[in-house]
Design an enzyme around this catalytic site. Structure first.
Site, PDB file in Angstrom:
ATOM      1  N   HIS A  50       0.813  -1.218   0.000  1.00 44.43           N
ATOM      2  CA  HIS A  50       0.000   0.000   0.000  1.00 44.43           C
ATOM      3  C   HIS A  50       0.851   1.275   0.000  1.00 44.43           C
ATOM      4  O   HIS A  50       2.035   1.242  -0.313  1.00 44.43           O
ATOM      5  CB  HIS A  50      -0.999  -0.035   1.157  1.00 44.43           C
ATOM      6  N   GLU A 100      -1.827   0.411   7.990  1.00 41.14           N
ATOM      7  CA  GLU A 100      -1.035  -0.701   7.482  1.00 41.14           C
ATOM      8  C   GLU A 100       0.127  -0.202   6.634  1.00 41.14           C
ATOM      9  O   GLU A 100       1.254  -0.732   6.711  1.00 41.14           O
ATOM     10  CB  GLU A 100      -1.918  -1.637   6.654  1.00 41.14           C
ATOM     11  N   HIS A 133       2.732  -7.113   4.604  1.00 40.54           N
ATOM     12  CA  HIS A 133       1.368  -6.667   4.866  1.00 40.54           C
ATOM     13  C   HIS A 133       0.971  -6.955   6.306  1.00 40.54           C
ATOM     14  O   HIS A 133       1.687  -7.627   7.048  1.00 40.54           O
ATOM     15  CB  HIS A 133       0.385  -7.375   3.926  1.00 40.54           C
ATOM     16  N   GLU A 167       1.488 -11.725   5.914  1.00 38.83           N
ATOM     17  CA  GLU A 167       0.530 -10.983   6.728  1.00 38.83           C
ATOM     18  C   GLU A 167       1.014 -11.126   8.168  1.00 38.83           C
ATOM     19  O   GLU A 167       0.920 -12.197   8.768  1.00 38.83           O
ATOM     20  CB  GLU A 167      -0.879 -11.558   6.577  1.00 38.83           C
TER      21      GLU A 167
END
Length: 307
Positions: A98, A135, A190, A272
């Site tokens: 992101h 995030e 992430h 993650e």
């Protein structure tokens, strides 16, 4: 997804619609520190005795005889040779998931891009903790920590972006960065956005995709090896449990809907690191000390795979 979420129970992100640990190769670093300390002590001893030039070497040898000092070689002692760095010659691509400002550029990030077996948004906003820690801020912080660790081990590190653009990059560009660099391994960082009570980390590996211009057949097997090495090291270093909601306790997941994996031509996985929407996981993700552990776990997993 539009504006950065603040109350989302399950957020689609990346492209989706504490135990102390010793530094890498601490013994080698210890040897270097011991050598430096020995040299410093010798120099200090010499300075207190008033020795100069070749006399310094004679003093270190335990004599003040001018003839002996004259006969003592003036060449300096050989310097310690730095140990070989284990990742020298290796290239690693790090993809911080992101971008903190994606929510300000929804038109750009919502543009559809081809990911082989379909189309996805160029990029997404990602998720956040309930108190607003994004995030994208987490992923860039850990990416910087990981870069430092890998470079210390001799690797060349390529970031897909480094806080140097207002939005994106698109998932297609993220994959291309690793491909263009000829990376020996690529990792996309992430954190998840699942309901409270869903905890732990998991690693996402590529499934086979051969359509729409994408063909990742060559990387599926090595990416699985990378994924397992990363999972094992991350769990060992951070002390975090494997996901209790994805992977059936394995800490591993395989997907074919992520453009970053579909379009990669180099071994690549996603990690993650935890669930930002769960207060217990969020407390870890917000901790700088834990983020350093996370980076170290990733570095050790990558080193295991690359050696």
């Amino acid at each position: 997804m539009g504006a950065r979420p603040t109350t989302i129970a399950r957020v689609s992100h990346h492209e989706k619609s504490p135990t102390p640990h010793a530094p890498l190769h601490a013994p080698a670093h210890g040897r270097l520190r011991a050598a430096a300390l020995g040299a410093a002590l010798a120099a200090a001893s010499c300075a207190l005795a008033g020795c100069h030039g070749t006399g310094a070497a004679a003093h270190a040898a335990g004599t003040d005889d001018p003839k002996a000092r004259a006969a003592t070689p003036s060449a300096t002692a050989p310097t310690a040779t730095a140990p070989a760095r284990p990742l020298a010659g290796k290239v690693v691509a790090i993809d911080p998931g992101h971008n903190p400002d994606n929510h300000l550029h929804t038109a750009q990030i919502n543009k559809q891009v081809a990911v082989g077996n379909g189309h996805k948004e160029c990029d997404t906003t990602g998720t956040s903790t309930n108190d607003g820690y994004a995030e994208a801020d987490f992923t860039l912080d850990v990416a910087h920590r990981l870069r430092t660790l890998l470079e210390e081990q001799g690797a060349k590190v390529v970031l897909t972006y480094d806080g140097d653009r207002p939005w994106g990059p698109c998932v297609t560009e993220r994959a291309e960065a690793g491909n263009k660099a000829g990376a020996d391994a690529a990792l996309s960082i992430h954190a998840d956005g699942a309901p409270v009570g869903r905890r732990g980390f998991h690693v996402i590996m590529p499934g086979r995709v051969d359509e729409g211009g994408a063909d990742n057949a060559a990387i599926v097997r090595p990416s699985r090896t990378l994924g397992k090495d990363l999972r094992n090291a991350f769990q060992r270093v951070t002390g975090s449990a494997r996901s209790n909601y994805i992977g059936g306790g394995t800490g591993l997941d395989t997907r074919t809907d992520l453009g970053g994996l579909n379009l990669s031509t180099v071994p690549k996985v996603f990690i993650e690191c935890g669930n930002m929407r769960d207060p217990k996981d969020a407390a870890l993700l917000k901790s700088p000390a834990w983020r350093q552990k996370a980076a170290l776990g990733m570095a050790e997993g990558l080193e295991k795979y690359l050696k």
